[in-house]
Design an enzyme around this catalytic site. Structure first.
Site, PDB file in Angstrom:
ATOM      1  N   HIS A  84      44.156  47.548  35.673  1.00 21.41           N
ATOM      2  CA  HIS A  84      45.222  47.448  36.663  1.00 21.41           C
ATOM      3  C   HIS A  84      46.419  48.321  36.328  1.00 21.41           C
ATOM      4  O   HIS A  84      47.199  48.655  37.222  1.00 21.41           O
ATOM      5  CB  HIS A  84      45.674  45.992  36.817  1.00 21.41           C
ATOM      6  CG  HIS A  84      44.760  45.164  37.658  1.00 21.41           C
ATOM      7  ND1 HIS A  84      43.634  44.547  37.152  1.00 21.41           N
ATOM      8  CD2 HIS A  84      44.784  44.861  38.986  1.00 21.41           C
ATOM      9  CE1 HIS A  84      43.025  43.888  38.128  1.00 21.41           C
ATOM     10  NE2 HIS A  84      43.688  44.065  39.246  1.00 21.41           N
ATOM     11  N   GLY A  85      46.605  48.682  35.088  1.00 21.50           N
ATOM     12  CA  GLY A  85      47.766  49.505  34.774  1.00 21.50           C
ATOM     13  C   GLY A  85      47.884  49.806  33.295  1.00 21.50           C
ATOM     14  O   GLY A  85      47.421  49.041  32.446  1.00 21.50           O
TER      15      GLY A  85
END
Length: 461
Positions: free
Chosen positions: A323-324
């Protein structure tokens, strides 16, 4: 070009539908090349420099697949998967790993200021799904146009859903406007599009206005009162749902306008009564990707309890990292890994829990975890957690109306897909619905023109 922009809704989409209808009627053999052309054009709108990366990615992976089919050399597929992951790592994680390396005394890794190509995580995973299944003998050969369209189809290229080749490739061969139910499918596609847009504009964006100031204050080092912390946490809990599920509804609706049925991605996740149940309902296509391509290859539940718990933890931590490029995302995933592991131990011990208690604990766990997902720093997250526990004062001014409406719709109402497809196909009902959805669309357009709109949250992944 955002789905929730005038450029897309009033220019690109109508022009694309008109061209698609003309080609499908008079030159059906041009339909797939046209869709691929439109998809690459849509992607290029963001930044033309990213289009060569997407095109190169498609061509190279397709050539590897052809070479594997011709030669049968097993090493080709692992090399292609590793190369895809390396490209993703360079663009998305290079600075993250440089920062990790700099924690080692004496290390001085430099940063690369590379722009993150939109959707790179999603189209990388699509490559991996096809290549992995090709190596297993499950996936057939496809020509370059069909494979390119599988990867770049514009309704899902930027933020999913993650579509398996087996769910979409056979649909490319159809004549969607020649079907007996073509008008009904088109109408339902428009309904999905309008409802998804309304969820984004009237709920997701309004909730963002309640959540953003709270998390910004925490990030800036300010103390957050209990009232503000709960307002920010609950607002983001429902914001991310309506933002992402709204995008997914729009993606499914737009695809249906072009005759393609994409898989659903949400099934009222905030009604889940366990974390396992939550991940069966939330971002369902990512959940099954993590299960089939990470958790099971790591051993899953086939090699004893210790392996199962380790595989769960590793899968969710890697899912968080996907996700990041931030340790807060890793911690968010790891927290779910621990929670899922505790759920396994609870079930093995024969533990029972009333459904209402399971729902309450699950919702609170998920909401608390979203703080790590939203806060850009651990310090900011800690400020929110202190506020949630009442350690920074009680405060006042909790803005509850929008949150309450969002909570009711998210937990009581049906999914958009179920609502749209359970409407009877009766002419009077269709006509009435068309009028109501036209009014709703007009209201959304007025809202977009009045306030502007936020970018979809999952575009950053």
């Amino acid at each position: 070009m955002l789905f929730n922009s005038f450029a897309f809704l009033l220019l690109f989409l109508p022009a694309a539908l008109l061209l698609h209808w003309l080609v499908e009627r008079f030159r059906p053999d041009w339909r797939l090349p046209l869709l691929l052309f439109l998809s690459l054009g849509f992607y290029s709108y963001w930044d033309w420099r990213f289009a060569p990366l997407l095109a190169t990615s498609v061509v190279v992976n397709w050539l590897v697949a052809q070479a594997f089919i011709r030669t049968g050399r097993d090493i080709l597929i692992p090399l292609a998967v590793i190369t895809n992951l390396l490209v993703l790592a360079i663009f998305k994680y290079f600075n993250f790993f440089a920062d990790m390396a700099n924690l080692i005394p004496g290390m001085q890794a430099s940063h690369w200021d590379l722009a993150l190509p939109l959707g790179i995580s999603f189209f990388t995973f699509h490559h991996i799904m096809y290549l992995t299944d090709l190596k297993k003998g499950k996936a057939p050969r496809y020509d370059l146009v069909r494979y390119g369209l599988y990867i770049a189809f514009f309704p899902q290229v930027l933020a999913g859903p993650l579509v398996r080749w087996s769910e979409i490739m056979h649909q490319f061969e159809g004549r969607p406007y020649q079907r007996p139910d073509a008008e009904e499918r088109f109408a339902r596609g428009l309904m999905l599009l309008v409802i998804g847009l309304a969820k984004k504009v009237f709920l997701g964006d309004q909730l963002a206005q309640l959540a953003n100031p709270v998390f910004q204050a925490a990030t800036n080092g300010a103390s957050v009162t209990m009232a503000d912390a709960w307002q920010g946490t609950l607002a983001f809990t429902f914001q991310i749902y309506f933002d992402f599920s709204g995008y997914t509804d729009m993606a499914l609706g737009i695809a249906l306008l072009f005759g393609i049925v994409l898989p659903q991605n949400f099934d009222v996740p905030y009604r889940a009564t366990s974390l396992q149940d939550f991940w069966r309902r939330w971002h369902m296509t990512l959940s099954r990707f993590l299960r089939d391509y990470l958790y099971i290859p790591m051993g899953g539940n086939r090699h004893g309890l210790a392996v199962q718990l380790g595989a769960l933890f590793a899968t969710m931590a890697l899912g968080g990292l996907w996700h990041g490029a931030n340790l807060t995302f890793v911690a968010w995933g790891a927290l779910f890994g621990l929670g899922l592991g505790l759920g396994v131990l609870w079930r093995r011990a024969g533990g029972l829990m009333p459904a209402i208690a399971g729902w309450a604990l699950t919702f609170l766990f998920v909401a608390f975890a979203w703080v790590l997902f939203r806060a850009p720093t651990f310090e900011g997250a800690l400020k929110i957690y202190r506020g949630l526990l009442g350690l920074s004062g009680i405060g006042s001014g909790f803005k509850w109306r929008t949150i309450l409406i969002a909570a009711a719709i998210a937990t009581i109402g049906p999914t958009t897909w179920d609502f749209v497809f359970k409407l009877p196909a009766r002419r009077w009902l269709v006509n009435t619905s068309a009028i109501l959805f036209a009014v709703l669309f007009a209201l959304v357009m007025l809202k977009l023109g009045d306030d502007g709109s936020y970018e979809f949250i999952y575009f950053q992944f």
